[in-house]
Design a protein around this motif. Structure first.
Motif, PDB file in Angstrom:
ATOM      1  N   LEU A 135       0.854  -1.178   0.000  1.00 35.29           N
ATOM      2  CA  LEU A 135       0.000   0.000   0.000  1.00 35.29           C
ATOM      3  C   LEU A 135       0.895   1.234   0.000  1.00 35.29           C
ATOM      4  CD1 LEU A 135      -2.631  -0.923   2.754  1.00 35.29           C
ATOM      5  CD2 LEU A 135      -2.803  -1.286   0.296  1.00 35.29           C
ATOM      6  N   VAL A 136       0.546   2.211  -0.815  1.00 29.97           N
ATOM      7  CA  VAL A 136       1.255   3.488  -0.840  1.00 29.97           C
ATOM      8  C   VAL A 136       0.336   4.544  -0.248  1.00 29.97           C
ATOM      9  CG1 VAL A 136       2.315   5.257  -2.284  1.00 29.97           C
ATOM     10  CG2 VAL A 136       2.614   2.838  -2.858  1.00 29.97           C
ATOM     11  N   LEU A 137       0.787   5.182   0.818  1.00 27.83           N
ATOM     12  CA  LEU A 137       0.022   6.234   1.483  1.00 27.83           C
ATOM     13  C   LEU A 137       0.715   7.559   1.208  1.00 27.83           C
ATOM     14  CD1 LEU A 137      -2.281   7.046   3.450  1.00 27.83           C
ATOM     15  CD2 LEU A 137      -0.660   6.669   5.324  1.00 27.83           C
ATOM     16  N   ALA A 138       0.073   8.437   0.448  1.00 26.10           N
ATOM     17  CA  ALA A 138       0.724   9.671   0.011  1.00 26.10           C
ATOM     18  C   ALA A 138      -0.170  10.875   0.292  1.00 26.10           C
ATOM     19  CB  ALA A 138       1.034   9.608  -1.481  1.00 26.10           C
ATOM     20  N   PRO A 139       0.356  11.879   1.033  1.00 23.06           N
ATOM     21  CA  PRO A 139      -0.420  13.106   1.238  1.00 23.06           C
ATOM     22  C   PRO A 139      -0.353  14.000   0.010  1.00 23.06           C
ATOM     23  CG  PRO A 139       1.704  13.284   2.334  1.00 23.06           C
ATOM     24  CD  PRO A 139       1.644  11.897   1.750  1.00 23.06           C
ATOM     25  N   VAL A 140      -1.419  14.745  -0.232  1.00 28.64           N
ATOM     26  CA  VAL A 140      -1.486  15.677  -1.352  1.00 28.64           C
ATOM     27  C   VAL A 140      -1.338  17.099  -0.808  1.00 28.64           C
ATOM     28  CG1 VAL A 140      -2.853  16.525  -3.288  1.00 28.64           C
ATOM     29  CG2 VAL A 140      -3.025  14.127  -2.596  1.00 28.64           C
ATOM     30  N   ALA A 141      -0.246  17.768  -1.179  1.00 25.29           N
ATOM     31  CA  ALA A 141       0.031  19.147  -0.747  1.00 25.29           C
ATOM     32  C   ALA A 141      -0.167  19.321   0.751  1.00 25.29           C
ATOM     33  CB  ALA A 141      -0.842  20.128  -1.524  1.00 25.29           C
ATOM     34  N   PRO A 142       0.566  18.567   1.582  1.00 18.11           N
ATOM     35  CA  PRO A 142       0.380  18.678   3.030  1.00 18.11           C
ATOM     36  C   PRO A 142       0.998  19.956   3.594  1.00 18.11           C
ATOM     37  CG  PRO A 142       2.193  17.201   2.560  1.00 18.11           C
ATOM     38  CD  PRO A 142       1.602  17.582   1.218  1.00 18.11           C
ATOM     39  N   HIS A 143       0.354  20.509   4.601  1.00 16.79           N
ATOM     40  CA  HIS A 143       0.904  21.654   5.327  1.00 16.79           C
ATOM     41  C   HIS A 143       1.610  21.098   6.558  1.00 16.79           C
ATOM     42  CE1 HIS A 143      -1.500  24.913   3.201  1.00 16.79           C
ATOM     43  NE2 HIS A 143      -1.949  23.780   2.681  1.00 16.79           N
ATOM     44  N   SER A 144       2.727  20.452   6.331  1.00 11.27           N
ATOM     45  CA  SER A 144       3.417  19.738   7.399  1.00 11.27           C
ATOM     46  C   SER A 144       4.874  19.533   7.021  1.00 11.27           C
ATOM     47  CB  SER A 144       2.753  18.369   7.641  1.00 11.27           C
ATOM     48  OG  SER A 144       3.520  17.576   8.512  1.00 11.27           O
ATOM     49  N   LEU A 145       5.743  19.502   8.028  1.00 11.05           N
ATOM     50  CA  LEU A 145       7.144  19.183   7.764  1.00 11.05           C
ATOM     51  C   LEU A 145       7.296  17.729   7.338  1.00 11.05           C
ATOM     52  CD1 LEU A 145       8.956  21.029  10.712  1.00 11.05           C
ATOM     53  CD2 LEU A 145       8.879  21.690   8.299  1.00 11.05           C
ATOM     54  N   PHE A 146       6.399  16.875   7.816  1.00  9.91           N
ATOM     55  CA  PHE A 146       6.424  15.467   7.424  1.00  9.91           C
ATOM     56  C   PHE A 146       5.517  15.299   6.212  1.00  9.91           C
ATOM     57  CE2 PHE A 146       4.943  11.021   7.689  1.00  9.91           C
ATOM     58  CZ  PHE A 146       6.169  10.394   7.618  1.00  9.91           C
ATOM     59  N   ASP A 147       6.132  15.247   5.044  1.00  8.99           N
ATOM     60  CA  ASP A 147       5.342  15.200   3.811  1.00  8.99           C
ATOM     61  C   ASP A 147       5.686  13.993   2.962  1.00  8.99           C
ATOM     62  OD1 ASP A 147       7.874  15.862   3.000  1.00  8.99           O
ATOM     63  OD2 ASP A 147       7.280  17.611   1.800  1.00  8.99           O
ATOM     64  N   ARG A 148       6.292  12.981   3.562  1.00 13.61           N
ATOM     65  CA  ARG A 148       6.737  11.822   2.798  1.00 13.61           C
ATOM     66  C   ARG A 148       5.624  10.792   2.627  1.00 13.61           C
ATOM     67  NH1 ARG A 148      10.620  14.463   0.530  1.00 13.61           N
ATOM     68  NH2 ARG A 148      12.367  14.959   1.894  1.00 13.61           N
ATOM     69  N   ALA A 149       5.692  10.096   1.508  1.00 11.81           N
ATOM     70  CA  ALA A 149       4.797   8.967   1.289  1.00 11.81           C
ATOM     71  C   ALA A 149       5.313   7.760   2.068  1.00 11.81           C
ATOM     72  CB  ALA A 149       4.726   8.637  -0.197  1.00 11.81           C
ATOM     73  N   LEU A 150       4.398   6.875   2.432  1.00 11.13           N
ATOM     74  CA  LEU A 150       4.746   5.653   3.145  1.00 11.13           C
ATOM     75  C   LEU A 150       4.425   4.449   2.274  1.00 11.13           C
ATOM     76  CD1 LEU A 150       3.193   6.385   6.666  1.00 11.13           C
ATOM     77  CD2 LEU A 150       5.537   6.826   5.915  1.00 11.13           C
ATOM     78  N   VAL A 151       5.291   3.443   2.324  1.00 13.15           N
ATOM     79  CA  VAL A 151       5.019   2.162   1.681  1.00 13.15           C
ATOM     80  C   VAL A 151       4.755   1.150   2.789  1.00 13.15           C
ATOM     81  CG1 VAL A 151       5.880   0.359   0.154  1.00 13.15           C
ATOM     82  CG2 VAL A 151       6.491   2.751  -0.285  1.00 13.15           C
ATOM     83  N   LEU A 152       3.551   0.594   2.793  1.00  7.16           N
ATOM     84  CA  LEU A 152       3.095  -0.262   3.885  1.00  7.16           C
ATOM     85  C   LEU A 152       2.825  -1.673   3.383  1.00  7.16           C
ATOM     86  CD1 LEU A 152       0.461   2.282   5.250  1.00  7.16           C
ATOM     87  CD2 LEU A 152       2.783   1.943   6.129  1.00  7.16           C
ATOM     88  N   THR A 153       2.797  -2.619   4.292  1.00  9.01           N
ATOM     89  CA  THR A 153       2.470  -3.990   3.920  1.00  9.01           C
ATOM     90  C   THR A 153       1.030  -4.041   3.401  1.00  9.01           C
ATOM     91  OG1 THR A 153       1.653  -4.557   6.122  1.00  9.01           O
ATOM     92  CG2 THR A 153       4.000  -4.916   5.689  1.00  9.01           C
ATOM     93  N   PRO A 154       0.725  -4.972   2.507  1.00  8.84           N
ATOM     94  CA  PRO A 154      -0.623  -5.004   1.927  1.00  8.84           C
ATOM     95  C   PRO A 154      -1.718  -5.340   2.926  1.00  8.84           C
ATOM     96  CG  PRO A 154       0.629  -6.939   1.272  1.00  8.84           C
ATOM     97  CD  PRO A 154       1.594  -6.016   1.944  1.00  8.84           C
TER      98      PRO A 154
END
Length: 279
Positions: free
Chosen positions: A196-215
């Motif tokens: 699973l890829v969890l990706a924020p869209v235009a986040p107002h945050s210092l933590f703006d990275r996408a995460l790759v998670l187990t299915p």
């Protein structure tokens, strides 16, 4: 003789014309052209990636493989170009096609008092009998067209992770990593993986990275703050949800089944679509 269902782009004349040609060819070879995917042994999608996504959504419910003929622009998901459809179907007839499986998302919408959202328009995604939806690319929870950013609480396997103030959040598959998630600076994942890829869209945050998670991760996105959000599944609007509502996504129990002929590879497709050179 095999039963084949055809699905085409609804607004492109070239797709309609090609479907007529393919239908006559199939019948001339002794095959039956059917409307009901449940009774088919193959679905042929004639259009672009949007048409392919809709064909896969329909076919995956019955375990039917899909062959994509590209009459669109990008054609990431489609297997052959219009000039190659006959060669492709002849190879399929002769048993020269392979079927690859791609991970799907199972998406559930949880609204107040257990009420499901009302899908928007004729092109809205179709729920399964249990009320969940399938997605080959992604599910997106994002701000309304006239709204400002939304607050989205992320819960992973029942444990709160963090809250994002952003334009939206994407839960994508490896296949969908080159779709909306890519424009949100998500990673490119080989589509044969399960993740699973969890990706924020235009986040107002210092933590703006996408995460790759187990299915098997259960990703829950909760609408917080004071603004509603919209849900889209593989580019189709599924409606609006309110503060306190949520979507839940994880790997689906059934895969998408795509017809391939083994003469394309993921790296080659990336090079071609992005115009990459060898040096």
């Amino acid at each position: 003789m095999s039963a084949v269902a055809l699905r085409r782009h609804p607004e492109r004349d070239e797709a309609a014309d090609l479907v007529d040609v393919i239908s006559r060819w199939l019948r001339g070879r002794g095959h039956e052209v059917v409307d009901d995917v449940a009774g088919a042994e193959l679905v042929v999608s004639v259009g672009g990636d949007g048409t392919m996504l809709r064909a896969v959504d329909e076919a995956a419910r019955h375990g039917v493989p899909v062959l994509g003929v590209n009459v669109g622009q990008l054609g990431y998901l489609t297997e052959v170009d219009p000039a190659q459809w006959q060669v492709a179907l002849e190879r399929w007839e002769a048993g020269g096609a392979a079927v690859v499986e791609r991970m799907l998302l199972a998406v559930r919408v949880e609204c107040a008092a257990g009420l499901a959202i009302a899908p928007d328009g004729d092109d809205a995604p179709e729920p399964l009998p249990d009320g969940s939806y399938l997605a080959l690319n992604e599910v997106v929870l994002e701000k309304t067209p006239t709204g400002r950013m939304v607050r989205i609480g992320v819960v992973l396997d029942g444990e709160p992770f963090t809250t994002y103030a952003a334009d939206g959040m994407i839960v994508g598959t490896p296949t969908g990593s080159t779709a909306y998630a890519l424009s949100a600076r998500g990673p490119i994942v080989d589509p044969t993986h399960r993740a699973l890829v969890l990706a924020p869209v235009a986040p107002h945050s210092l933590f703006d990275r996408a995460l790759v998670l187990t299915p098997t991760t259960q990703v829950r996105l909760e609408v917080e703050g004071d603004r509603p959000a919209t849900v889209s599944i593989d580019g189709r609007s599924a409606g609006q949800i309110d503060v306190g509502d949520a979507i839940v996504a994880t790997a689906a129990g059934q895969p998408a089944r795509l017809v391939t002929f083994g003469d394309r590879n993921f790296h080659g497709i990336l090079k071609a679509k992005f115009g990459l050179s060898d040096r």
